[in-house]
Scaffold this motif. Structure first.
Motif, PDB file in Angstrom:
ATOM      1  N   VAL A  56      -4.514   6.729  -2.072  1.00 29.64           N
ATOM      2  CA  VAL A  56      -4.082   5.427  -1.548  1.00 29.64           C
ATOM      3  C   VAL A  56      -3.981   4.471  -2.739  1.00 29.64           C
ATOM      4  O   VAL A  56      -4.972   4.242  -3.432  1.00 29.64           O
ATOM      5  N   VAL A  82       0.866  -1.181   0.000  1.00 28.20           N
ATOM      6  CA  VAL A  82       0.000   0.000   0.000  1.00 28.20           C
ATOM      7  C   VAL A  82       0.896   1.222   0.000  1.00 28.20           C
ATOM      8  O   VAL A  82       1.882   1.279   0.739  1.00 28.20           O
ATOM      9  N   ARG A  83       0.572   2.219  -0.859  1.00 26.25           N
ATOM     10  CA  ARG A  83       1.340   3.468  -0.889  1.00 26.25           C
ATOM     11  C   ARG A  83       0.394   4.637  -0.665  1.00 26.25           C
ATOM     12  O   ARG A  83      -0.708   4.658  -1.225  1.00 26.25           O
ATOM     13  N   LEU A  84       0.864   5.590   0.157  1.00 23.92           N
ATOM     14  CA  LEU A  84       0.029   6.765   0.452  1.00 23.92           C
ATOM     15  C   LEU A  84       0.692   7.995  -0.118  1.00 23.92           C
ATOM     16  O   LEU A  84       1.859   8.263   0.162  1.00 23.92           O
TER      17      LEU A  84
END
Ligand code: HEC
Length: 270
Positions: free
Chosen positions: A39, A3-5
Motif C-alpha cells: 500500500v 493511495v495505490r495498491l
C-alpha cells in the motif's frame, strides 16, 4: 493524497483512489503461495508512505500426505498416502472428502490403555474403600477383634490401649476419631450427656443393645446405632466405654467388666 495498491512486484497498481476507499482483491489470478500486498500513500508534495502486508493464497485443494515428513531421511521404497480436498468459498464442507484414511497412531493405543488401566484402578480402589468403611461400621465375624487374647482382668494400661483400639475399629467410622461425630448424621460422644453421666449403665446398655429414634441434643438421628452386644466381650465393652469416658476432655467415672456382665444379663432377660 492518493493511495495505490500493488500485489508483489507488479508495476501497475491494482487500484488507486482518494482515501478512505474500499478495494476488492481477487486472489484467483494469484498463484497459491506467499504474496505481499503493498500500500503506497503519496502526499501532494511527493513524499510516499509504504506499508507491506505479507499473506498466503490457497485457492487450490488442500493436500495431506502421510509417510514422508519434512527433512526426513529415507531409503529403499517408501509408501506414501496422499489425499487432496477442495476448500472453495461456497463449497459445502464434506467430511468424507476432507478426511484422510490415515492409520491410528501408536500413541493413541497407548493412551487408551493408560485410560483403561486408570479406570480399573479407580474402580478397585473405590470398592476397597467402601468395603473397609462397611467393615469398620458393622464388623463381620471375619474381622476378629485383635483383643481375644486379653483377659477380662487385664492391667489398666493395656485396657486403655485396648479401648482406644476398639474405638478405632468399631466406633470411629461413625463417631470419628475426634469423638465429634458428623453433624446431623452421627452424634458426638465428646461432652455427650450419656457418655459423661456419673452412672455408666445407660452408656453400656446403648453399646450392648444399640439405639434408634432417640433425640440427642434436640436432634433425631436418622440412622441407628448398631448393637455390639454379640460382637464385643465384657472386657472389650469395659475398655471402649472407659476410653470414651476419658477421651476428648471427658472425665466420667469408669465401668468394670463385671458391671457390663450384669447389664448384659439384665438386657437379655426381658
Ligand atoms: C454405624 C454407625 C455407628 C457406629 C459404628 C457406632 N455408632 Fe454410636 N451411635 C450412632 C448413632 C446414629 C447414634 C444415635 C442414635 C439415636 O439417636 O437414636 C449413636 C449413639 C451412640 C451413643 C449414645 C449417645 C447419647 O447421647 O445417647 C453412644 C454412647 C454411642 N453411640 C457409642 C458408640 C460406641 C462405643 C461405638 C463403638 C463400639 C459406636 N457408638 C458405634 C451410630 C454409630
Amino acid at each position: 493524497m492518493r493511495v495505490r495498491l500493488f500485489v508483489d512486484d507488479e508495476s501497475s497498481p491494482r487500484s488507486e483512489f482518494e482515501p478512505p476507499g474500499t478495494f476488492n482483491l481477487d486472489t484467483h489470478d494469484l498463484a497459491d503461495g506467499p504474496h505481499t500486498l503493498i500500500v503506497q500513500a503519496g502526499e501532494d508534495d511527493g513524499t510516499v508512505g509504504v506499508e507491506r502486508i505479507p499473506f498466503t493464497v490457497r485457492n487450490g485443494p488442500g493436500i495431506a500426505l502421510f509417510g514422508l515428513r519434512e527433512g526426513e531421511t529415507v531409503r529403499g521404497r517408501i509408501s506414501l498416502l496422499v489425499n487432496a480436498f477442495e476448500s472453495r468459498v461456497g463449497d459445502d464442507f464434506e467430511p468424507a472428502r476432507a478426511e484422510t484414511p490415515a492409520p491410528i497412531p501408536t500413541w493413541a493405543f497407548v493412551l487408551s490403555l493408560v485410560v483403561a488401566a486408570w479406570a480399573m484402578y479407580y474402580v478397585v480402589s473405590e470398592y476397597r474403600g467402601h468395603a473397609e468403611e462397611i467393615a469398620a461400621a458393622a464388623p463381620l465375624p471375619v474381622a476378629t477383634p485383635p483383643s481375644t487374647t486379653t483377659t477380662p482382668d487385664a492391667a489398666p494400661p493395656a485396657s486403655a490401649a485396648l479401648g482406644e483400639q476398639i474405638y478405632g475399629n468399631y466406633c470411629s467410622a461413625c463417631h470419628q476419631l475426634t469423638g465429634e461425630g458428623l453433624p446431623g448424621v452421627f452424634p458426638p460422644l465428646k461432652g455427650d450427656p450419656v457418655v459423661t453421666a456419673s452412672d455408666p449403665s445407660e452408656h453400656v446398655r446403648i453399646i450392648l443393645n444399640g439405639l434408634l429414634g432417640k433425640e440427642i441434643d434436640d436432634f433425631a438421628y436418622a440412622s441407628p446405632m448398631p448393637a455390639f452386644g454379640s460382637q464385643l466381650s465384657d472386657a472389650e465393652i469395659e475398655a471402649v466405654v472407659n476410653h470414651e469416658r476419658r477421651a476428648w476432655g471427658n472425665a466420667a467415672p469408669s465401668v468394670t467388666a463385671e458391671d457390663v456382665a450384669r447389664l448384659r444379663t439384665q438386657a437379655t432377660a426381658p
